[in-house]
Design a protein around this motif. Structure first.
Motif, PDB file in Angstrom:
ATOM      1  N   ASP A 256       0.840  -1.208   0.000  1.00  0.00           N
ATOM      2  CA  ASP A 256       0.000   0.000   0.000  1.00  0.00           C
ATOM      3  C   ASP A 256       0.873   1.256   0.000  1.00  0.00           C
ATOM      4  N   GLN A 293      -4.579  -3.331   1.475  1.00  0.00           N
ATOM      5  CA  GLN A 293      -5.779  -3.111   0.671  1.00  0.00           C
ATOM      6  C   GLN A 293      -5.527  -3.122  -0.828  1.00  0.00           C
ATOM      7  N   VAL A 294      -4.344  -2.724  -1.259  1.00  0.00           N
ATOM      8  CA  VAL A 294      -4.077  -2.726  -2.703  1.00  0.00           C
ATOM      9  C   VAL A 294      -4.063  -4.168  -3.217  1.00  0.00           C
ATOM     10  N   ALA A 297      -7.875  -4.682  -3.858  1.00  0.00           N
ATOM     11  CA  ALA A 297      -8.518  -3.841  -4.870  1.00  0.00           C
ATOM     12  C   ALA A 297      -7.723  -3.792  -6.168  1.00  0.00           C
ATOM     13  N   GLY A 298      -6.433  -4.127  -6.096  1.00  0.00           N
ATOM     14  CA  GLY A 298      -5.569  -3.946  -7.261  1.00  0.00           C
ATOM     15  C   GLY A 298      -5.076  -2.509  -7.325  1.00  0.00           C
ATOM     16  N   PRO A 299      -3.960  -2.279  -8.023  1.00  0.00           N
ATOM     17  CA  PRO A 299      -3.460  -0.904  -8.166  1.00  0.00           C
ATOM     18  C   PRO A 299      -4.501  -0.049  -8.893  1.00  0.00           C
ATOM     19  N   ARG A 300      -4.473   1.254  -8.645  1.00  0.00           N
ATOM     20  CA  ARG A 300      -5.471   2.141  -9.262  1.00  0.00           C
ATOM     21  C   ARG A 300      -5.346   2.209 -10.775  1.00  0.00           C
ATOM     22  N   THR A 303      -7.304  -0.804 -14.786  1.00  0.00           N
ATOM     23  CA  THR A 303      -8.701  -0.578 -15.171  1.00  0.00           C
ATOM     24  C   THR A 303      -9.341  -1.904 -15.575  1.00  0.00           C
ATOM     25  N   ARG A 304     -10.667  -1.906 -15.539  1.00  0.00           N
ATOM     26  CA  ARG A 304     -11.404  -3.122 -15.842  1.00  0.00           C
ATOM     27  C   ARG A 304     -12.027  -3.029 -17.223  1.00  0.00           C
TER      28      ARG A 304
ATOM     29  N   PRO B 151     -13.104   3.297 -13.108  1.00  0.00           N
ATOM     30  CA  PRO B 151     -12.585   1.923 -13.128  1.00  0.00           C
ATOM     31  C   PRO B 151     -12.438   1.366 -14.555  1.00  0.00           C
ATOM     32  N   THR B 213     -10.674   2.387  -0.452  1.00  0.00           N
ATOM     33  CA  THR B 213     -10.435   1.150  -1.211  1.00  0.00           C
ATOM     34  C   THR B 213      -8.971   0.730  -1.268  1.00  0.00           C
ATOM     35  N   ARG B 214      -8.092   1.702  -1.455  1.00  0.00           N
ATOM     36  CA  ARG B 214      -6.657   1.382  -1.557  1.00  0.00           C
ATOM     37  C   ARG B 214      -5.874   1.973  -0.371  1.00  0.00           C
TER      38      ARG B 214
END
Lengths: 320, 320
Positions: A256, A293-294, A297-300, A303-304, B151, B213-214
């Protein structure tokens, strides 16, 4: 605020010491060695490997010698051991540890609770340890625990902290760590203390050690960065805490921290994707979900893909 | 950094809307009413009570009218409802809600996914809602979701955000919220955007809405404070998140926020001990542990009694 940020930040990984020491189960020696070797390859240039304490005091670290002897010592990484006394120092010297970390609490009562010594006795011991290590390549780091508050006594006077830094440096210690042992630090307090330390000792190597006990770990990093501090302890997955500090949990989480630093444009030299993979592996090792938490959630930047229904709406509206 | 902090900070509690909407179980209407009344008495001067959406879209908030009608309206508190369309606005007008919150995502794809409308269509709707409410006492707040990243699309251009604020204000909206819908904000980005908004609209009422979230929720608050922002959304216990945003969890936690602000010497008018009691009650209501951390560790000012063994050591060493 951000103008004062150091561009290069160093991360000191403490999971195999601060994390594993308080685990309910002993983490196998081979697992520790493998993890340390992987962390060094991911670019962590300082790793607190273990603690040369009595195996009765911390049974989880009873393999300190074997771990220190068996890891592959990367020349770019500084390997550190926590040492509570001269006996521990002798063990560290035998294994040519790069650095030992000596700990004293700023608060008298916490030092008595944690080390069974007064602060004066701790300092006398540091004098003897400095004598033992004089002329060797081993560096001495001195940690000031409860620097941002003691669970028994509350806030500690800044003067007292600066006085102890003086005492450390007089004894020949090379660097210091300001530790928020029970997660009591708040950002403006961190900024004030860091500024006071930086003003008096502009060149001193200072590591900041924060816990996320009250959700303020990374906020405190931000405050320390704003005061120019460039070295931070962190624990993979956020594992750990001080077993002797009531209610103390949660070192700040390495991935994080690295994620925040990178996304703010600061360099750490650490491979974040690799860290995330190791954090997943660590959750498996300790058999439970970790606070980081990262990892969840994955790194910011990840993207999905657009859901099919949204793609269709985009097309209907002539949006691509 | 801290010199720019506003001395008075306003906290907008969103738990009964943003928190309860995505709970697996319906929270009983009576429980909601009681919680809202208690939160108002604890000094929260703005509460997002519910959402006037279709009960099919969000069954958990199907009691919106009854809740809004039955709460005791404290004159010091502004009671807000989220409204997705004209129908929702009509319902809010009937109940003389103090303020409605209109939401559009900065990102086209997220707005289509969330609202099934393009941004242009959302803005047209806001025009019609502004016409419906003209001459009434009801205030209009416009939220910009995904303001710190989408996202699907990632970062959003600052120009696009500023353009939409303009569009909101042209339509007669009174205040705005910059929302980090999926927890993608990082502190320097927050500071940059807040500064840009403050420079252009020094007097505009702006609320910051962060998710943890992160792990960066409170760090982002710190960055926004440094840019002078003085209004923050938060959710009791850290409950909630956007049900339509993949991976989005965790509004920042009200009691963790209030604890941080108070410990930095800022005023909120909120009773922290009361919040902590309500957060414990909330964990019982939803039947699980909540993300908030001060509720577990206690405020940093809450020191613990010295263990008997340490007292004895203190006496031995002539320390009192």
């Amino acid at each position: 605020m951000f103008a004062q940020f150091p561009q290069q930040v160093w991360v000191n990984e403490v999971v195999t010491r601060d994390g594993f020491q308080s685990e309910p189960e002993f983490v196998p020696t081979e697992t520790k060695i493998e993890l340390i070797n992987k962390l060094a390859r991911l670019g962590l240039n300082k790793i607190e490997v273990t603690s040369f304490v009595s195996p009765r005091a911390i049974p989880n670290l009873r393999d300190a010698e074997e771990v220190m002897r068996s890891i592959t010592r990367d020349t770019d990484t500084r390997y550190v051991a926590l040492v509570p006394n001269e006996k521990g120092c002798a063990r560290a010297l035998e294994l040519a540890v790069d650095e030992i970390n000596l700990v004293m609490s700023v608060s008298q009562s916490h030092n008595l609770a944690n080390m069974r010594m007064t602060c004066e006795q701790s300092l006398q011991q540091f004098t003897r340890i400095a004598e033992m290590t004089a002329g060797t390549a081993m560096r001495l780091n001195g940690s000031l625990a409860t620097a941002f508050g003691c669970p028994f006594e509350g806030s500690q006077a800044q003067e007292r902290i600066l006085h102890f830094i003086d005492a450390y440096l007089e004894r020949g210690l090379h660097s210091i760590t300001l530790a928020d042992t029970t997660g009591m630090a708040v950002p403006n307090q961190v900024h004030d203390l860091c500024q006071a330390v930086r003003e008096r000792w502009p060149e001193l190597e200072v590591t900041m050690h924060f816990h996320n006990t009250r959700g303020l770990g990374l906020s405190n990093v931000l405050a320390a960065l704003a005061a120019g501090m460039n070295q931070y302890d962190a624990s993979l997955g956020g594992l750990g805490g001080c077993p002797f500090a009531p209610g103390a949990t949660g070192n700040i989480c390495t991935e994080d921290l690295v994620h925040m630093l990178h996304e703010m444009g600061l360099s750490t030299g650490v491979n974040l994707d690799g860290l995330l993979a190791q954090s997943s592996a660590l959750a498996f090792i300790v058999g439970r979900d970790l606070p980081g938490q990262v990892g969840k959630a994955g790194p910011r930047t990840l993207t999905r893909p657009l859901p099919e229904s949204v793609k269709q709406l985009m097309q209907q509206h002539g949006q691509n």
